[in-house]
Enzyme design. Structure first.
Site, short mmCIF file in Angstrom:
data_model
loop_
_atom_site.label_atom_id
_atom_site.label_comp_id
_atom_site.label_asym_id
_atom_site.label_seq_id
_atom_site.Cartn_x
_atom_site.Cartn_y
_atom_site.Cartn_z
N SER A 140 0.47 -1.36 0.18
CA SER A 140 0.10 -0.14 -0.13
C SER A 140 0.47 1.50 0.35
CB SER A 140 -0.70 -0.14 0.89
OG SER A 140 -1.76 0.94 1.95
N TYR A 153 -2.42 -0.07 10.42
CA TYR A 153 -2.35 -1.02 9.03
C TYR A 153 -1.34 -0.52 8.50
CZ TYR A 153 -3.70 -1.13 4.34
OH TYR A 153 -3.50 -1.56 3.16
#
Length: 281
Positions: A140, A153
Site C-alpha cells: 500500500s 495498518y
C-alpha cells in the site's frame, strides 16, 4: 506447455476477486482462496460472466490458521507447478496509538504480516525446486508513508515492504521473483467495511475523538474519487506474465508523486503538509 497455476489469497471481494478473474483471463488456473466460503458465489458469478469459471477453483483458507496452511500444502502437492502467488488477504486497523490495545496490533500483524509469511513459506519449496515463480505482495502507499490514525495498518505494510526486499534477495539465485504492488485509494471497501477502528478512539470522551473524526471525514470525502480496483488487478496480471518483474509497482493517481515528494521534502516540511491537510480548521 503445461498449465500455469496461480494461488491468490483474500478472494472474497475487492482486489482478490478481480485479480482471480484477470489471471484466469490470461490462462492461469487460479486457486482462489478465501476465509468465508459463503462469499464464493460472488467470485464465481463474475467469473461466469467473463466465461473463465472453469479456470478458477475456490479453496477455503484462513491465512492465520496453521491447519489451513497445512491443507494448502497438501492441495499444492497435487499440482504440476506453482507459478504465481499473490498475497492479498488483509484488512486495515485504525485508531490512535495510545488507545489501541496490543491485541488489536497483534491481530493486524497476524493477518497482514504473519499470514503473508505463512502462505509464502508454504509455496516457496515448490517454486525453489522448480527454479521459477513469481510472488506478488499487495502492499500500500501506507507502506511507504505513515498516516495518523492508521498506525496498525501502516506498520503492517511497512513490515511487508522490508520483508519483501529481503525475500527478493534470498530468492533471486533460485529464479523466483518477488514484487510489491503499492496501491493508493481504490474502491475496495477497505476504508469502509474493511477498516476496524479501535472502539475507544470513536468515543466522544476520547481526547483523540475530534482528530479521528477529521481523519474519517478526510477518507469519506475522498471516496468519490477512489479509483476502479480493476487497475490493480490488471497490474497484477501483467506482473505475473513478466519474466523479470521489478520490485515495486506504485499504482493509482498521485501515488508515485506522493512517494517521490516524501523523498524530496525534509521531514519537517512533510509533517507540515500532513498537519495542514488533516487538521485544518
Amino acid at each position: 506447455m503445461g498449465k500455469k497455476y496461480a494461488v491468490i489469497t483474500g478472494c472474497s471481494g475487492g482486489f482478490g476477486t478481480l485479480m482471480a478473474i484477470e489471471l484466469a483471463k490470461n490462462n492461469f488456473h487460479v486457486i482462489a482462496t478465501m476465509r468465508n466460503m459463503e462469499k464464493s458465489h460472488l467470485l464465481m458469478e463474475k467469473a461466469t460472466a467473463e466465461r473463465v469459471q472453469e479456470l478458477i477453483s475456490v479453496q477455503e483458507m484462513d491465512v492465520t490458521s496453521a491447519e489451513s496452511i497445512e491443507d494448502l500444502k497438501t492441495f499444492l502437492n497435487n499440482l504440476s507447478s506453482v507459478d504465481v502467488l499473490i498475497n492479498n488477504a488483509g484488512y486495515a486497523g485504525a485508531g490512535f496509538v495510545e488507545e489501541i490495545p496490543l491485541d488489536e496490533y497483534r491481530s493486524q500483524f497476524e493477518t497482514n504480516v504473519f499470514g503473508t509469511i505463512a502462505v509464502t513459506q508454504a509455496v516457496l519449496p515448490f517454486m525453489r525446486k522448480q527454479r521459477k515463480g513469481t510472488i506478488i505482495n499487495i502492499s500500500s502507499i501506507s507502506g511507504r508513508a505513515g498516516f495518523p490514525g492508521l498506525s496498525p495498518y501502516a506498520a503492517s505494510k511497512f513490515a511487508i515492504e522490508g520483508w519483501s526486499e529481503s525475500l527478493r534477495l534470498e530468492m533471486k539465485p533460485f529464479g523466483v521473483n518477488i514484487a510489491l504492488i503499492e496501491p493508493g485509494s481504490f474502491r475496495t471497501g477497505i476504508w469502509t467495511t474493511g477498516k476496524k477502528v479501535t472502539e475507544q478512539s470513536m468515543k466522544k470522551d476520547s481526547p483523540y475523538y475530534a482528530y479521528m473524526r477529521k481523519i474519517q471525514d478526510y477518507l469519506d470525502n475522498g471516496e468519490p474519487f477512489f479509483e476502479d480496483p480493476i487497475i490493480v488487478a490488471k497490474k497484477a496480471a501483467s506482473i505475473a506474465l513478466e519474466k523479470n518483474p521489478g520490485l515495486r509497482y506504485p499504482v493509482g493517481k498521485g501515488v508515485r508523486g506522493r512517494i517521490n515528494l516524501k523523498k524530496m521534502l525534509s521531514w519537517k516540511t512533510w509533517e507540515k503538509v500532513i498537519m495542514k491537510t488533516l487538521y485544518k480548521n
